[in-house]
Design a protein around this motif. Structure first.
Motif, short mmCIF file in Angstrom:
data_model
loop_
_atom_site.label_atom_id
_atom_site.label_comp_id
_atom_site.label_asym_id
_atom_site.label_seq_id
_atom_site.Cartn_x
_atom_site.Cartn_y
_atom_site.Cartn_z
N TYR A 150 14.19 7.34 -9.74
CA TYR A 150 12.96 7.21 -8.98
C TYR A 150 12.76 8.42 -8.07
O TYR A 150 13.72 8.91 -7.47
N PRO A 151 11.53 8.92 -7.94
CA PRO A 151 11.27 10.00 -6.99
C PRO A 151 11.29 9.47 -5.55
O PRO A 151 10.84 8.36 -5.29
N LEU A 152 11.82 10.28 -4.63
CA LEU A 152 11.81 9.93 -3.21
C LEU A 152 10.84 10.81 -2.42
O LEU A 152 10.02 10.31 -1.66
N SER A 153 10.96 12.13 -2.58
CA SER A 153 10.06 13.03 -1.85
C SER A 153 10.10 14.41 -2.49
O SER A 153 11.14 14.86 -2.96
N GLY A 154 8.95 15.04 -2.53
CA GLY A 154 8.86 16.40 -3.04
C GLY A 154 8.85 16.52 -4.55
O GLY A 154 8.69 17.62 -5.09
N VAL A 155 9.03 15.41 -5.26
CA VAL A 155 8.98 15.40 -6.73
C VAL A 155 8.19 14.18 -7.18
O VAL A 155 8.08 13.19 -6.44
N SER A 203 10.58 6.13 -13.14
CA SER A 203 9.38 5.38 -12.75
C SER A 203 9.27 5.43 -11.25
O SER A 203 10.20 5.87 -10.56
N PRO A 204 8.14 4.97 -10.68
CA PRO A 204 8.12 4.74 -9.24
C PRO A 204 9.21 3.74 -8.87
O PRO A 204 9.67 2.96 -9.70
N TYR A 205 9.59 3.74 -7.60
CA TYR A 205 10.75 2.98 -7.11
C TYR A 205 10.67 1.51 -7.50
O TYR A 205 9.62 0.87 -7.39
N VAL A 206 11.80 0.97 -7.96
CA VAL A 206 11.95 -0.45 -8.23
C VAL A 206 13.02 -1.00 -7.31
O VAL A 206 14.16 -0.54 -7.32
N CYS A 251 15.04 -10.83 -8.42
CA CYS A 251 13.73 -10.19 -8.58
C CYS A 251 13.85 -8.68 -8.66
O CYS A 251 14.47 -8.05 -7.79
N ASN A 252 13.26 -8.09 -9.68
CA ASN A 252 12.99 -6.65 -9.70
C ASN A 252 11.57 -6.46 -9.19
O ASN A 252 10.63 -7.05 -9.73
N VAL A 253 11.42 -5.64 -8.15
CA VAL A 253 10.13 -5.48 -7.49
C VAL A 253 9.62 -4.07 -7.78
O VAL A 253 10.08 -3.08 -7.20
#
Length: 301
Positions: free
Chosen positions: A141-146, A161-164, A212-214
């Motif tokens: 997952y991207p955190l910052s700058g990518v 993917s975006p953060y799960v 749960c996966n969010v």
């Protein structure tokens, strides 16, 4: 201080391995993520493809099929930190949160995977949670700058993917059928379910856990985002993402359980929310703290 001011372009992997009961193995996998492979610099595309194929040997214990160029561990990565290690004895499963600059993350993950392949014997592994092999999931997952696309290029066929986020709620019952009903009711794919939430119910420590996966999602129509509301928000490279609040998930499970005359035992967040993960990654890498999971409770709560 923001990651842009630090000059860091950060991503994270929530590496799922099929071991929790032997702590030394879990820690060896976590520590392997901090070590740089001697031969990693200047790899050809074919060699990188070989290395990526190693990450898909989820069922195999045949280490003779892994190219020897990838089996030698050397110096520590300068921009890698293991932020969290969560182990569940009942599931016999651990989630290792590896944060790094996007340029370093791929090698770090693969070093950890190779350690897991060598250490975890799937012929004797047992646990409640379903698993594919010694290494079960390798999401990035991207955190910052990518962005997600660049993470996908690093991951190639592994997955980005975006953060799960992982959020589990335990109900005060041993009735698995009831747990499955509650899980189904809040599942995002069902009518009136919670958007982006994937659910399963498992027996866990004498009770039933709603796991749960969010998932994060983009939506121009979401307006209210706060701790007490249904949704939380964060941004990466100017793109705005939303996810269902852990508090809201807990409240919905509590209501559904209460309708059946039972209570809940509590909620467990496996690791971090997206913003917490970003903050911890920036701090750990700025301070050069590779084994951040050992000290994080004294810094971030």
């Amino acid at each position: 201080m923001s990651s842009s001011r630090l000059g860091l372009r950060l991503a994270v992997c929530l590496l799922n391995i099929s071991e929790a009961r032997r702590k030394y193995i879990v820690e060896n996998v976590a520590k392997a993520a901090l070590l740089e492979k001697n031969a990693s610099a200047g790899l050809q595309d074919t060699e990188i493809d070989d290395l990526l194929r190693c990450a898909h040997m989820l069922f195999s214990k045949r280490l003779d099929t892994i190219p020897s160029i990838f089996l030698h561990i050397g110096q520590k990565h300068p921009e890698v930190s293991v932020l969290n290690v969560f182990s569940d004895q009942g599931y016999n499963r651990s989630v290792i949160t590896i944060a790094a600059s996007v340029a370093e993350l791929g090698n770090s993950i693969l070093a950890a995977c190779l350690e897991a392949f060598q250490s975890i014997d799937m012929e004797v592994q047992e646990g409640i949670h379903p698993c594919l092999g010694a290494v079960d999931l390798i999401p990035i997952y991207p955190l910052s700058g990518v962005g997600v696309e660049e993470c996908g290029a690093v991951a190639r066929s592994i997955g980005a993917s975006p953060y799960v986020m992982n959020c589990n709620v335990t109900i005060d019952s041993q009735d698995l059928a009831l747990g499955k009903e509650i899980a189904s009711a809040i599942r995002g794919s069902n009518v009136n379910g919670l958007r982006g939430v994937q659910t399963m119910a498992f027996p866990h420590e004498g009770k039933i856990e709603i796991a749960c996966n969010v998932e994060s999602f983009e939506d121009q129509e979401v307006t209210e985002t706060s701790e007490g509301s249904q949704y939380m928000a964060y941004s990466v490279l100017g793109d705005h993402f939303y996810y269902v609040s852990p508090h809201y998930i807990e409240a919905q499970v509590k209501k559904l359980a209460s309708d059946q005359g039972i209570g809940i035992k509590g909620r467990a967040l496996i690791g971090f929310t997206p913003q917490e993960c970003k903050n911890c990654a920036e701090y750990a890498i700025k301070e050069g703290i590779g084994e951040f999971w050992k000290i994080r409770r004294g810094i971030f709560m």
